[in-house]
Design a protein around this motif. Structure first.
Motif, PDB file in Angstrom:
ATOM      1  N   GLY A 186       1.048  -1.441  -0.266  1.00 44.68           N
ATOM      2  CA  GLY A 186      -0.219   0.024   0.373  1.00 44.68           C
ATOM      3  C   GLY A 186       0.525   1.210   0.074  1.00 44.68           C
ATOM      4  O   GLY A 186       2.044   1.234  -0.361  1.00 44.68           O
ATOM      5  N   ILE A 187       0.347   2.181   0.193  1.00 44.69           N
ATOM      6  CA  ILE A 187       0.941   3.325   0.705  1.00 44.69           C
ATOM      7  C   ILE A 187       2.128   3.800   0.903  1.00 44.69           C
ATOM      8  O   ILE A 187       2.153   3.241   2.121  1.00 44.69           O
ATOM      9  CB  ILE A 187       0.101   4.918   0.208  1.00 44.69           C
ATOM     10  N   GLY A 188       3.509   3.915   0.626  1.00 43.30           N
ATOM     11  CA  GLY A 188       4.686   3.684   1.798  1.00 43.30           C
ATOM     12  C   GLY A 188       4.910   5.313   1.792  1.00 43.30           C
ATOM     13  O   GLY A 188       4.914   6.615   1.132  1.00 43.30           O
ATOM     14  N   VAL A 189       5.133   5.782   3.201  1.00 40.33           N
ATOM     15  CA  VAL A 189       6.128   7.417   3.543  1.00 40.33           C
ATOM     16  C   VAL A 189       6.953   7.189   4.203  1.00 40.33           C
ATOM     17  O   VAL A 189       7.216   6.331   4.799  1.00 40.33           O
ATOM     18  CB  VAL A 189       4.623   7.762   5.076  1.00 40.33           C
ATOM     19  N   LEU A 190       7.351   8.248   3.274  1.00 39.56           N
ATOM     20  CA  LEU A 190       9.127   8.285   3.543  1.00 39.56           C
ATOM     21  C   LEU A 190       9.172   9.317   3.778  1.00 39.56           C
ATOM     22  O   LEU A 190       9.323  10.535   3.186  1.00 39.56           O
ATOM     23  CB  LEU A 190       9.419   7.912   1.403  1.00 39.56           C
ATOM     24  N   GLY A 204       5.867  -2.326  -6.028  1.00 40.32           N
ATOM     25  CA  GLY A 204       4.505  -2.024  -6.624  1.00 40.32           C
ATOM     26  C   GLY A 204       3.871  -0.814  -5.822  1.00 40.32           C
ATOM     27  O   GLY A 204       2.250  -0.904  -5.729  1.00 40.32           O
ATOM     28  N   CYS A 205       4.109  -0.163  -5.062  1.00 38.40           N
ATOM     29  CA  CYS A 205       2.948   0.656  -4.243  1.00 38.40           C
ATOM     30  C   CYS A 205       3.780   2.392  -4.666  1.00 38.40           C
ATOM     31  O   CYS A 205       4.652   2.478  -5.110  1.00 38.40           O
ATOM     32  CB  CYS A 205       4.298   0.627  -2.623  1.00 38.40           C
ATOM     33  N   PRO A 206       2.882   2.553  -4.088  1.00 39.18           N
ATOM     34  CA  PRO A 206       2.863   4.906  -4.846  1.00 39.18           C
ATOM     35  C   PRO A 206       3.199   4.954  -3.165  1.00 39.18           C
ATOM     36  O   PRO A 206       3.510   4.377  -2.404  1.00 39.18           O
ATOM     37  CB  PRO A 206       1.738   4.815  -4.726  1.00 39.18           C
ATOM     38  N   PRO A 260       1.789   9.616 -13.333  1.00 40.76           N
ATOM     39  CA  PRO A 260       1.322  10.602 -11.763  1.00 40.76           C
ATOM     40  C   PRO A 260       0.707  10.028 -10.705  1.00 40.76           C
ATOM     41  O   PRO A 260      -0.244   8.973 -10.940  1.00 40.76           O
ATOM     42  CB  PRO A 260       0.262  11.838 -12.297  1.00 40.76           C
ATOM     43  N   GLY A 261       1.135  10.832  -9.543  1.00 39.62           N
ATOM     44  CA  GLY A 261       0.747   9.970  -8.442  1.00 39.62           C
ATOM     45  C   GLY A 261       1.481   8.780  -8.046  1.00 39.62           C
ATOM     46  O   GLY A 261       0.672   8.445  -6.209  1.00 39.62           O
ATOM     47  N   VAL A 262       2.043   8.336  -8.033  1.00 41.02           N
ATOM     48  CA  VAL A 262       3.317   7.242  -7.525  1.00 41.02           C
ATOM     49  C   VAL A 262       4.208   8.453  -7.036  1.00 41.02           C
ATOM     50  O   VAL A 262       4.569   6.490  -5.996  1.00 41.02           O
ATOM     51  CB  VAL A 262       3.580   6.299  -9.082  1.00 41.02           C
ATOM     52  N   VAL A 263       5.201   8.616  -7.113  1.00 43.75           N
ATOM     53  CA  VAL A 263       5.950   9.565  -6.707  1.00 43.75           C
ATOM     54  C   VAL A 263       5.441  10.488  -6.145  1.00 43.75           C
ATOM     55  O   VAL A 263       4.602  11.801  -7.231  1.00 43.75           O
ATOM     56  CB  VAL A 263       6.818   9.392  -6.936  1.00 43.75           C
TER      57      VAL A 263
END
Ligand code: NAD
Length: 476
Positions: free
Chosen positions: A141-145, A167-169, A196-199
């Motif tokens: 799922g979404i990764g917060v970096l 496969g994570c945004p 768009p939106g993946v990074v």
């Protein structure tokens, strides 16, 4: 010039309230740029963008994701000089050092383009029930970096590349000291074909609330943080509320052990790399240098000579080896460590006095006879100060090396490989440089034990930080 806006859903945007923050050049204290700083609304927009991009990105065939990452490697390889220049401008490190980081950072795209197509599961046969268990891995799922200022490119790509391969945004929050490098990577990813939106990239003056907002959104599934242990603890607590998977690369307090049978010139060369990469502002920096008493004088003299030979200055100027530290607080903290060690009886062989500004410079410094009570033997120095202490036997040095809450990396120099491996195994560290002063390698699992972190980045392990394991139990 530079990109300075937020990057959300493939678009450059000002902050919703128009707020900005300055980015400084640590070599002359001038303002390089004003960057947009995200509001709560902007953070929400980034979460929506990442969420909107997730299903399509996760459904792409691994080969397609791999080829986009490989293109990112190719494009970034061709732009390493510009990226290195940006790193020097905002972080301070000298050009060669910055080029080293740009190359290292670029490699994560190549490595994870190769890993993206090697995510194997397995099939098992349950001994008790006879059921078949099909084990496979799904994007989490979404990764917060969240990344620090000391490696503005590499700490980002080390997280972005595996997340995208899995496969994570992602939403990446670079440090406000050094956001320009991360922003400069976005056109590269766009050109490579990242949708768009993946990074998404957010700078913020409100790190705590902004990251907390993301970690309390049920769509965020992984928090990957590189930074201080102190902030890592906060994020672990924040992640606990929604039980988000943490990947933590935290502080270090690396011991650097020189045995009596070490090749001294090789040990000095290793110490120069382990100590002086990024002016000592590295989690992997040799922090406590333990040298066998029989070779301490010889090693100290040779290290002093090498340190004195380094040219300090603006990292963009030719011939400069050592740039400024990132800001005044870091420089002042280094000066405090030296003062404290000297007050406790350490001897200064070179350096030891910060020059007048402008610029946050501190000279390469060698201290010997540093007692265990000195603050620099317990806390990260994060500066170009080599603190040497003599030891008498192997038992003693292993005990000293392990006597810390940190466990990121240790270094051992000896000509006796069996002894080197024996000591390495006894060190409670995630990584050991055995007759090497550099362990960072995209193909190896980077990470620490104890309070230096949780999880591993790079190698085969890195991609699994962004994947969930599922098994399907069935009969036929
Ligand atoms: P830091 O912990 O102060 O900041 C790191 C990041 O966290 C920055 O983006 C910062 O803005 C953000 N941050 C700060 N407070 C926050 C909060 N309350 N909530 C959410 N985010 C917050 O660290 P730093 O000074 O930028 O970097 C130096 C530290 O990073 C050192 O301790 C170093 O050892 C560590 N580091 C570790 C590794 C590793 O891989 N283990 C690599 C590089 C640096």
């Amino acid at each position: 010039m530079h990109h300075t806006q937020l990057y959300i859903n493939g678009e450059w945007r000002d902050a919703s309230d128009g707020s900005t923050a300055p980015v400084y050049n640590p070599a002359d204290e001038s303002v390089l740029a004003e960057v947009a700083t995200a509001t709560e609304e902007d953070v929400a927009a980034a979460l929506d963008a990442a969420d909107g991009a997730f299903a399509d990105w996760a459904a792409r065939k691994p080969r397609e994701r791999a080829e986009i990452l490989r293109r990112a490697f190719d494009i970034m390889s061709g732009q390493r000089e510009e990226i290195a220049r940006l790193i020097t401008l905002e972080n301070g490190k000298a050009s060669a050092d910055a080029m080293g980081e740009a190359t290292y950072a670029t490699e994560f795209f190549r490595w994870f383009s190769e890993e993206a197509v090697r995510i194997d599961g397995h099939m098992g046969h349950s001994p008790a029930s006879g059921a078949r268990t099909l084990v496979h891995h799904k994007p989490a799922g979404i990764g917060v970096l969240v990344t620090p200022w000391n490696f503005p490119a590499a700490m980002g790509t080390r997280k972005i590349a595996p997340a995208l391969a899995a496969g994570c945004p992602v939403i990446i929050k670079p440090a406000l000291e050094t956001p320009l490098t991360m922003l400069a990577l976005m056109p590269i990813l766009e050109e490579a074909g990242v949708p768009p939106g993946v990074v998404n990239v957010l700078m913020t003056r409100r790190s705590g609330p902004a990251v907390s907002q993301m970690l309390h959104d049920h769509r965020a599934r992984v928090v990957s943080f590189t930074g201080s242990t102190q902030v890592g603890r906060i994020l672990l607590k924040e992640a606990a509320d929604n039980v988000i998977t943490p990947a933590m690369e935290l502080g270090g307090n690396a011991p650097f052990i020189v045995c009596k049978d070490a090749d001294i010139p090789a040990a000095v060369e290793g110490a120069m790399v382990a100590k002086m990469r990024n002016m000592g502002e590295a989690c992997t920096a040799a922090n406590r240098i333990y040298v066998h008493e029989s070779v301490e004088e010889e090693f100290t003299a040779a290290l002093t000579k090498a340190m004195e030979g380094l040219q300090v200055g603006n990292g963009l100027e030719p011939g400069v080896d050592v740039g400024p530290l990132v800001n005044a607080a870091t420089r002042d903290k280094v000066a405090e460590f030296v003062k404290d060690a000297v007050a406790r009886g350490a001897r200064v062989h070179c350096g030891g006095e910060a020059p007048e500004g402008p610029g946050f410079f501190y000279p390469p410094t060698v201290l010997s006879g540093v007692p265990t009570e000195a603050a620099c033997m317990h806390d990260e120095i994060f500066g170009p100060v080599a603190a040497i202490q003599a030891f008498a036997d192997e038992e003693e040095v292993v005990r000293l090396a392990n006597a810390t809450e940190y466990g990121l990396v240790a270094y051992v120099f000896t000509r006796d490989m069996a002894k080197g491996l024996r000591i390495s195994e006894r060190l409670d560290y995630g990584m050991v440089g055995l007759n090497r002063g550099l362990v960072s390698d995209p193909a190896a699992p980077f990470g620490g034990t104890k309070q230096s972190g949780l999880g591993r980045e790079g190698g085969h392990a890195g991609i699994f930080e962004f994947m969930e394991t599922q098994y399907i139990s069935t009969n036929w």
